[in-house]
Design an enzyme around this catalytic site. Structure first.
Site: not given
Ligand code: G3I
Length: 379
Positions: A166, A271
């Site tokens: 990205e 994805e």
């Molecule tokens: O690790 C913390 C945890 O400690 C905490 O308790 C919890 C509370 O909300 O959050 C956890 O972190 C989260 C993380 O995923 C792991 O579950 C983040 O808040 C959350 O924002 C994060 O989201 C990820 C996102 O990328 C971040 O931008 C999604 O799982 C993941 O599917 C998503 O994947 C991305 C690709 O890597 C790139 N392309 C876009 C795609 C969708 O955003």
């Protein structure tokens, strides 16, 4: 008693018909038990993500879906910089090693995601130990160390890397993130060179979203043309498939895939999911998105007409992808069951989305059967 000619013909025709019927039944029963990965064996790999809960617990119902339907794996978050390399000195290898071991045990294609991105970074990354912002060469050194260490550790075992994630922008050419601000646009190509050096045989991917949009497509193509001319080692483009029920137009997606392929790059449809919930488009509304029940209409399950629309959407998509199979190496879903999807919490937290092929109770949806049926028809 001698057989009359007529009786012989009659019984042998009946015998032949029943033989044929038995043969066909055996085939269609076999086709029923075949997984997606088997049905699409001659088209492309069928991938999905694993997250840490799945990796640790390996719940039998999910594992049996994984074994049956998929032959490619990617980790959703655990290779991201903030998790795997939380401080300069500390690498957290436990889950990454387990991901590799699982992929190897299952004999699946393995993708590392992502090496360089502007999101999910550790807070101290852009600063020196005294808290001063890093300059260009110091930050480039960190980038080189990260990419080289990670790729080298799994050299010969990781099939592909999303090297840069990205980075493209339609207004400013490059997303004006901290990498860009400190190092300049060079950070993108440097990352590819570092990765190629660390593992010359891994497939190196540029991965991005909205690549079906004409302006973003143009931006992508001009980057690819430039990289090709100058020998930047990009092998493939990860075209992210964050789709909605009626957007984008699949013809636009096809145009992007074809244009990338014409330039000699392979395509990975990455994805993939189909968001079925009401869309929030206003950027301000997204930034301050709050849960409202009217934006979460399918808490108790999908009504039959939406379930059917979802199946049709997946079917239409896969029919196109089959037609483009000579350009596509892998199609990867962004999760197995609906409860795993990031779409339950983005852009609004706490909703109930139904974007994948399997429900929360692990049952297969009509969408799953629809994309299987496309190939079963060929058997
Ligand atoms: O690790 C913390 C945890 O400690 C905490 O308790 C919890 C509370 O909300 O959050 C956890 O972190 C989260 C993380 O995923 C792991 O579950 C983040 O808040 C959350 O924002 C994060 O989201 C990820 C996102 O990328 C971040 O931008 C999604 O799982 C993941 O599917 C998503 O994947 C991305 C690709 O890597 C790139 N392309 C876009 C795609 C969708 O955003």
């Amino acid at each position: 008693m001698p057989l009359s000619r007529r009786h012989f013909l009659k019984t042998s025709a009946a015998g032949l018909a029943s033989l044929l019927w038995a043969h066909q039944t055996a085939w269609s029963q076999a086709a029923d038990t075949l997984g997606l990965k088997d049905l699409y064996r001659d088209d492309f790999l069928i991938g999905t993500l694993v997250n840490v809960p799945l990796l640790i617990r390996q719940p039998p119902e999910l594992m049996s879906i994984l074994r049956r339907d998929f032959n490619a794996l990617v980790a959703e978050n655990l290779f991201k910089w903030e998790y795997i390399h939380p401080t300069d000195e500390h690498w957290h290898w436990v889950y990454a090693d387990e991901f590799m071991a699982l992929g190897e045990e299952l004999g699946m294609h393995r993708l590392g995601h992502p090496l360089v991105w502007h999101s999910q970074l550790p807070p101290g990354l852009f600063f020196d130990p005294k808290g001063e912002p890093l300059g260009q060469s110091a930050l480039l050194g960190k980038l080189e160390n990260h990419v080289t260490t990670l790729v080298d550790r799994y050299r010969g075992r990781m099939h592909a890397w999303d090297v840069v994630n990205e980075a493209l922008d339609t207004d400013t050419d490059w997303v004006p993130n901290r990498w860009y601000q400190v190092i300049g646009a060079d950070y993108v190509e440097k990352a590819f060179h570092f990765a190629r050096e660390a593992d010359p045989r891994a497939t190196l991917i540029y991965n991005d979203y909205d690549l079906w949009q004409p302006r973003k497509r143009e931006r992508l193509l001009s980057m690819l043309d430039d990289f090709k001319r100058r020998g930047v080692p990009v092998d493939a483009v990860g075209v992210q498939g964050h789709l909605r029920l009626h957007h984008p137009d699949l013809a636009e997606l096809e145009t992007t895939i074809t244009a990338v392929a014409e330039r000699g790059f392979r395509v990975h449809l990455s994805e993939l999911e189909v968001d079925v919930l009401p869309q929030v488009t206003d950027p301000e509304a997204i930034a301050f998105a709050e849960y409202r029940p009217e934006l979460d209409p399918y808490r108790d399950g999908l009504p039959p007409q939406v379930e059917a629309a979802l199946a049709q959407r997946y079917r239409d998509l896969f029919a196109r992808l089959i037609g483009l199979r000579e350009h596509i190496d892998r199609v990867t879903f962004w999760g197995i069951t609906d409860d795993q999807s990031w779409k339950n919490d983005h852009p609004i937290p706490g909703r109930t989305n139904h974007s994948l092929l399997f429900r929360r109770d692990r049952s297969a949806k009509p969408a799953y059967h629809a994309i299987k049926a496309l190939k079963q028809a060929e058997i």
